[in-house]
Write a protein that holds these residues in place. Structure first.
Motif, mmCIF file in Angstrom:
data_model
loop_
_atom_site.group_PDB
_atom_site.id
_atom_site.type_symbol
_atom_site.label_atom_id
_atom_site.label_comp_id
_atom_site.label_asym_id
_atom_site.label_seq_id
_atom_site.Cartn_x
_atom_site.Cartn_y
_atom_site.Cartn_z
ATOM 1 N N LEU A 1 36.921 -18.362 48.188
ATOM 2 C CA LEU A 1 36.022 -17.877 49.231
ATOM 3 C C LEU A 1 35.805 -18.928 50.310
ATOM 4 N N ASN A 2 35.723 -20.191 49.902
ATOM 5 C CA ASN A 2 35.528 -21.261 50.878
ATOM 6 C C ASN A 2 36.713 -21.396 51.826
ATOM 7 N N ASN A 3 37.875 -20.927 51.373
ATOM 8 C CA ASN A 3 39.075 -20.976 52.209
ATOM 9 C C ASN A 3 39.230 -19.733 53.077
ATOM 10 N N LEU A 4 38.288 -18.800 52.942
ATOM 11 C CA LEU A 4 38.325 -17.562 53.712
ATOM 12 C C LEU A 4 37.195 -17.540 54.722
ATOM 13 N N ASP A 5 37.349 -16.680 55.699
ATOM 14 C CA ASP A 5 36.268 -16.382 56.625
ATOM 15 C C ASP A 5 35.742 -14.995 56.296
ATOM 16 N N SER A 6 34.463 -14.759 56.535
ATOM 17 C CA SER A 6 33.872 -13.458 56.210
ATOM 18 C C SER A 6 34.537 -12.314 56.968
ATOM 19 N N SER A 7 35.240 -12.637 58.048
ATOM 20 C CA SER A 7 35.938 -11.602 58.807
ATOM 21 C C SER A 7 37.077 -10.975 58.013
ATOM 22 N N LYS A 8 37.520 -11.650 56.940
ATOM 23 C CA LYS A 8 38.567 -11.109 56.074
ATOM 24 C C LYS A 8 38.034 -9.997 55.183
ATOM 25 N N PHE A 9 36.732 -9.822 55.146
ATOM 26 C CA PHE A 9 36.114 -8.777 54.342
ATOM 27 C C PHE A 9 35.918 -7.527 55.194
ATOM 28 N N ASP A 10 36.183 -6.369 54.605
ATOM 29 C CA ASP A 10 35.905 -5.115 55.304
ATOM 30 C C ASP A 10 34.425 -5.022 55.641
ATOM 31 N N ASN A 11 33.606 -5.508 54.713
ATOM 32 C CA ASN A 11 32.154 -5.592 54.921
ATOM 33 C C ASN A 11 31.790 -7.077 54.952
ATOM 34 N N PRO A 12 31.731 -7.686 56.126
ATOM 35 C CA PRO A 12 31.497 -9.141 56.206
ATOM 36 C C PRO A 12 30.241 -9.603 55.485
ATOM 37 N N ALA A 13 29.212 -8.759 55.406
ATOM 38 C CA ALA A 13 27.978 -9.152 54.723
ATOM 39 C C ALA A 13 28.199 -9.341 53.232
ATOM 40 N N ARG A 14 29.230 -8.714 52.702
ATOM 41 C CA ARG A 14 29.504 -8.809 51.265
ATOM 42 C C ARG A 14 30.030 -10.192 50.887
ATOM 43 N N TYR A 15 30.589 -10.912 51.845
ATOM 44 C CA TYR A 15 31.144 -12.247 51.584
ATOM 45 C C TYR A 15 30.078 -13.157 50.968
#
Length: 481
Positions: A129-143
């Motif tokens: 998760l630390n290597n990802l950005d929340s924009s990679k989530f369909d629901n960014p709030a779920r990150y």
């Protein structure tokens, strides 16, 4: 769907091999296997993160008969005398005699490594998760929610490790546990952290969960409320009573209908349908179902650990004279728990009760009384709320009655300890950790409950020598072993 399943299998296999193999002699970075996905790239979006989170939660489910998971919750109940060894076992007979062995253990070693396996799963997910950005989530709030749930799971596992293998009762002790915050990439061992450092790591993870975990999804998942309640429990263990009371009271007063005392004691353990998983009593549970075993239902009963025949008499001995009124404990909770096998862990929908509302009430009662050095009305009401739910009356006579305001602080604290033993006994061994805490905080004589518990060094378990030797003796053994 097949791709997602494959990713999870790779994560699972890598996690197990990273930590549990004592034969690992080369860095994972130097080892390449056919048909595997690089773990650093496995968590690439919301779907793969959610699947890895499911894998982390499943760390609380049994994988094999030697997994150590059921024993994690049963060993302390054998130490306390609530349970007894159900069949000949050198290891469990040693627990029964409060003289745990440190060599060639199966349950001790299995339970210890199982929690570190769960922690390693969490660490892989956190790194991903630390290597990802929340924009990679369909629901960014779920990150942020996934990250918070994962850290709360790690905190839970670390807390379980600390209270069985660390001197959790002494915040100044050097004998904490080994805190791992990154995935295991080799067989390298690391020294133990102090108890204070261990508590700091646990509370830091819980603080993030309090801030960012979901308000509620299901009782099978982490919520802000569970994180807050677990932190209250951790603070109680640390001796930070005022803060513990404040958090516990917040959970009691402000958690809404999803988190409240169930109407009756019996309904908490109704294992007849999947609907039981939604009881307001639970803050966090691990659940199984038909053909989906969590492990503890196979062991608590007659297979491995049986209810102690002396437990009812131990409870009966807890009658307290409060101003001439003889206050006793109901036998219904004890008899229902021990009247037949697996009442609390029955099939087809067994559960592991990580934390439930009755315990939060009792955490508040103890912490509030200790913080104020007196029995406040709020503390008394919290204790009596659990008793009233179990059927206590308020007639002013003898028997299973609510406690009157004339109860002394010493009597009250002991009443809370016994109430918790009756209410949650056998679920996670909490009654044993209470005995240990009361010994070190109040000078309570544990032998009055368990005659063989004479050596305070043996109140916690040894780290199996196999683990110590595999790590090149970097990990220091607990005193007395």
């Amino acid at each position: 769907m097949k791709k997602i399943k494959f990713i999870y299998k790779c994560l699972f296999c890598l996690t197990v091999s990273c930590f549990t193999s004592c034969q690992l002699t080369e860095d994972i970075d130097d080892y390449e296997s056919l048909f595997t996905l690089n773990a650093f790239d496995a968590i690439a979006d919301e779907a793969s993160a959610e699947l890895a989170l499911v894998g982390a939660y499943s760390g609380f489910k049994q994988r094999s008969t030697a997994s150590g998971l059921p024993e994690l919750f049963m060993i302390p109940s054998v130490l306390s005398g609530v349970g007894v060894s159900a069949r000949p076992s050198v290891e469990f007979d040693a627990y029964q005699n409060n003289d745990p062995t440190s060599q060639n253990t199966t349950s001790n070693l299995g339970a210890y490594t199982r929690m570190y396996d769960l922690i390693n799963r969490c660490n892989w997910l956190i790194q991903g998760l630390n290597n990802l950005d929340s924009s990679k989530f369909d629901n960014p709030a779920r990150y942020a929610e996934v990250l918070a749930e994962t850290k709360a799971l790690r905190a839970t596992a670390n807390f379980y490790l600390l209270r069985l293998w660390g001197q959790f009762y002494d915040v100044n002790s050097i004998y904490g546990i080994n805190i791992r915050t990154a995935p295991a990439l080799s067989s390298e061992a690391f020294p133990r952290n102090s108890v204070a450092e261990t508590y700091d790591a646990i509370t830091a993870d819980l603080d993030e969960a309090i801030a960012n975990a979901p308000d509620f999804t299901s009782k099978l998942g982490i919520s802000k409320t569970y994180a807050k309640a677990l932190k209250a429990k951790v603070l109680l263990y640390k001796g930070e009573f005022s803060q513990a009371a404040t958090l516990a009271k917040d959970v009691i007063d402000n958690s809404g209908a999803n988190f409240a005392l169930a109407s009756t004691y019996a309904e908490i353990f109704d294992n007849s349908s999947e609907a039981t998983f939604s009881s307001s009593e639970y803050l966090f549970i691990t659940g199984g179902g038909p053909g989906v075993f969590i492990g503890i239902e196979n062991f608590w009963g007659t297979f491995f650990v049986a209810p102690s025949s002396t437990f009812p008499s131990t409870v009966a001995a807890g009658i307290t004279d409060v101003g001439g009124q003889m206050i006793s404990y109901d036998n219904n909770r004890v008899s229902s728990m021990f009247g037949f096998d697996n009442f609390k862990f029955g099939r087809p929908y067994p559960k592991i009760y990580h934390l439930r509302m009755a315990e939060v009430y009792l955490i508040f009662a103890e912490a509030n009384a200790r913080a104020n050095n007196s029995v406040t009305l709020e503390a008394l009401d919290a204790l009596n709320a659990v008793r009233l739910r179990a059927g206590a009356t308020t007639t002013g006579g003898d028997g299973f009655e609510t406690y009157p305001a004339t109860i002394s602080l010493t009597q009250f604290l002991d009443a809370v300890r016994i109430e918790k033993m009756v209410e949650v006994g056998g679920e996670s061994g909490e009654e044993w950790f209470d005995l240990v805490r009361f010994h070190f905080v109040d000078g309570f004589d544990v032998t009055t409950i368990k005659a063989s518990a004479t050596d305070p060094d043996k109140f916690i378990l040894p780290i199996d020598l196999q683990t110590i030797e595999a790590g090149g003796n970097i990990i220091e053994q607990n005193p007395g072993y």
